[in-house]
Design an enzyme around this catalytic site. Structure first.
Site, short mmCIF file in Angstrom:
data_model
loop_
_atom_site.label_atom_id
_atom_site.label_comp_id
_atom_site.label_asym_id
_atom_site.label_seq_id
_atom_site.Cartn_x
_atom_site.Cartn_y
_atom_site.Cartn_z
CB THR A 203 28.16 64.48 23.93
OG1 THR A 203 28.55 65.88 23.71
CG2 THR A 203 26.54 64.62 23.02
N GLY A 204 28.13 66.39 26.37
CA GLY A 204 27.32 67.54 27.20
C GLY A 204 28.15 68.06 28.19
N GLY B 213 30.15 67.84 31.14
CA GLY B 213 30.57 66.77 31.97
C GLY B 213 30.32 66.50 33.11
NE ARG C 285 36.06 68.85 32.81
CZ ARG C 285 35.44 68.52 31.58
NH1 ARG C 285 35.90 67.89 30.66
NH2 ARG C 285 33.94 68.47 31.83
CB VAL C 286 38.96 63.56 33.88
CG1 VAL C 286 38.19 62.23 33.21
CG2 VAL C 286 40.58 63.44 33.84
N GLY C 287 36.22 64.75 32.19
CA GLY C 287 34.83 64.92 32.28
C GLY C 287 34.14 63.56 32.38
CG ASP C 288 30.22 62.98 30.41
OD1 ASP C 288 31.18 64.06 30.22
OD2 ASP C 288 29.52 62.64 29.48
CB THR D 230 32.19 64.57 23.32
OG1 THR D 230 32.83 65.09 24.09
CG2 THR D 230 32.34 62.96 23.61
N1 ASP Z 1 31.24 65.56 27.91
C1 ASP Z 1 32.49 66.28 27.46
C2 ASP Z 1 33.29 66.52 28.80
O1 ASP Z 1 32.52 66.96 29.72
C3 ASP Z 1 32.24 67.34 26.67
C4 ASP Z 1 31.41 67.05 25.58
O2 ASP Z 1 30.55 66.41 25.48
O3 ASP Z 1 31.70 67.73 24.38
O4 ASP Z 1 34.40 66.27 28.95
#
Ligand code: ASP
Length: 306
Positions: free
Chosen positions: A224-225, A227, A202-205, A174
Site C-alpha cells: 500500500t502506498g 502506486g 489511471r491504474v496503480g500498483d 488500500t
Molecule cells: N497503492 C494504491 C494505488 O496507488 C493506493 C493505496 O495504497 O492506497 O492505487
C-alpha cells in the site's frame, strides 16, 4: 499458519483519529483477520483465507476498497484488485471496474474461470455478469467522507492519495492480506479504489502482479502506498527476488525495498509480507499503517501508528 492484513499506510497520526474511530479501524482489521483465521484453522488454503479477509475489508466503508472506495474525477468508484496463489503461481487481477461489490472475488474468478491473469473495465464487468457476481449501485459504494474529499479537489488537477481532506496530507487506504496455511502454501491479495480524483483510467500498483501483489514459494506480499513508485520498483517481486537470489532474510529484503529503494525515490507507503518459514514483516516508511496479524494460536494484534 499465520495471516496478516493492512488497511493502508500514510500520514496517520494519533491526533487525527478520535478514540472511537481508532476503535472502529482496529475492529475492522480484527474482523478481517478472524475471517481468514477461521479458514486456516479448519485446514483451508491461504488463498481462501486472504480472499475472505480482503472481502471483509472491502465491505467495511472505512477502508478505500469496495464500499468506501475513493472517487475518480468524474465522481465514480473505480476499483482495482488482485490475488495470487504462491504454490502454483496462478494469479487473477482486475482494474478500472465499477459496481462490483467485491473486486477480490472477481479477481479470483479471473484466475479460476478464465485463461487470463488480468481483465480491465467493461470487459471485466461483462465477465463478472457472465459469472453472476454481485453488483451494487453507486450509492452503496459512496460515503459522505469520500464525497467531501472529492469535492475538495475535483476542480483541480490534484490526485489525492486516499482518505484525507487536506491536499498535503497523504494516506493510502488500500487493503490487503497475506497468509501461510497448514500446508505451508502462501497467498497474497490486495484491493483498492486507488487515488481520489484520478483520471484517464489511471491504474496503480495494486492489481499489477509483482508490483503491489505477489506470492510464490518463498514469500507473499501485499503493498500500500503511492502506486507509481511501487510500479517502477516492482516492489513485491523485488522482495521475492532479493530473498531467492541474495539469500537475505524477509526483514532484510523488506528493509532494503521500503527504507532504501522506495524512500530514495520519494515513494511513501508500506507492505505486509509472510515467508515460507512463517516469518511476518509489516514495514512502512510513513507515520502509520493500519495493520494486524493473527498466528496459529489465535493471538491477534492490531496497530496503527509507528
Ligand atoms: N497503492 C494504491 C494505488 O496507488 C493506493 C493505496 O495504497 O492506497 O492505487
Amino acid at each position: 499458519m499465520k495471516i496478516a492484513v493492512h488497511g493502508g499506510a500514510g500520514t496517520i497520526l494519533p491526533e487525527q483519529l478520535t478514540p472511537e474511530l481508532e476503535k472502529n479501524y482496529r475492529a475492522g482489521l480484527e474482523r478481517a483477520l478472524k475471517s481468514g483465521y477461521e479458514i486456516l484453522k479448519n485446514g483451508g488454503s491461504s488463498l481462501d483465507a486472504v480472499q475472505a479477509a480482503v472481502t471483509v475489508l472491502e465491505d467495511d466503508p472505512l477502508f478505500n476498497a469496495g464500499r468506501g472506495a475513493v472517487l475518480t474525477h468524474e465522481g465514480k468508484c473505480e476499483m482495482d484488485a488482485a490475488i495470487m496463489d504462491g504454490a502454483t503461481r496462478r494469479a487473477g487481477a482486475v482494474a478500472g471496474i465499477h459496481g462490483i461489490k467485491n473486486p477480490v472475488v472477481l479477481a479470483r474468478m479471473v484466475m479460476e474461470k478464465s485463461e487470463h491473469v488480468m481483465l480491465v473495465g467493461k470487459g471485466a464487468e461483462d465477465f463478472a455478469r457472465a459469472n453472476k457476481l454481485i453488483f451494487k449501485n453507486e450509492e452503496y459504494f459512496l460515503t459522505e467522507q469520500r464525497r467531501q474529499q472529492w469535492l475538495s479537489v475535483k476542480d483541480t488537477d490534484t490526485t489525492l492519495l486516499d482518505h484525507t481532506n487536506k491536499k498535503d496530507e497523504k494516506k493510502f487506504g488500500t487493503v490487503g492480506a497475506v497468509a501461510i496455511d497448514s500446508k505451508g502454501n502462501l497467498a497474497a491479495s490486495t484491493s483498492t479504489g486507488g487515488m481520489t480524483n484520478k483520471r484517464w483510467g489511471r491504474v496503480g500498483d495494486t492489481p499489477l502482479i509483482g508490483a503491489g501483489t505477489f506470492a510464490d514459494e518463498t514469500v507473499a506480499i501485499s503493498c500500500t502506498g503511492h502506486g507509481e513508485f511501487y510500479i517502477r520498483r516492482v516492489v513485491a517481486h523485488e522482495i521475492s527476488a532479493l530473498m531467492r537470489y541474495k539469500n537475505v532474510t524477509l526483514q532484510e529484503a523488506c528493509d532494503e525495498v521500503v527504507f532504501n529503494q522506495l524512500q530514495k525515490d520519494g515513494g511513501e507507503g508500506g507492505l505486509i509480507a509472510i515467508d515460507s518459514k512463517g516469518n511476518c514483516t509489516l514495514s512502512f516508511n510513513t507515520p502509520g499503517m493500519y495493520r494486524g496479524t493473527m498466528d496459529a494460536e489465535g493471538n491477534c494484534t492490531t496497530a496503527i501508528y509507528k
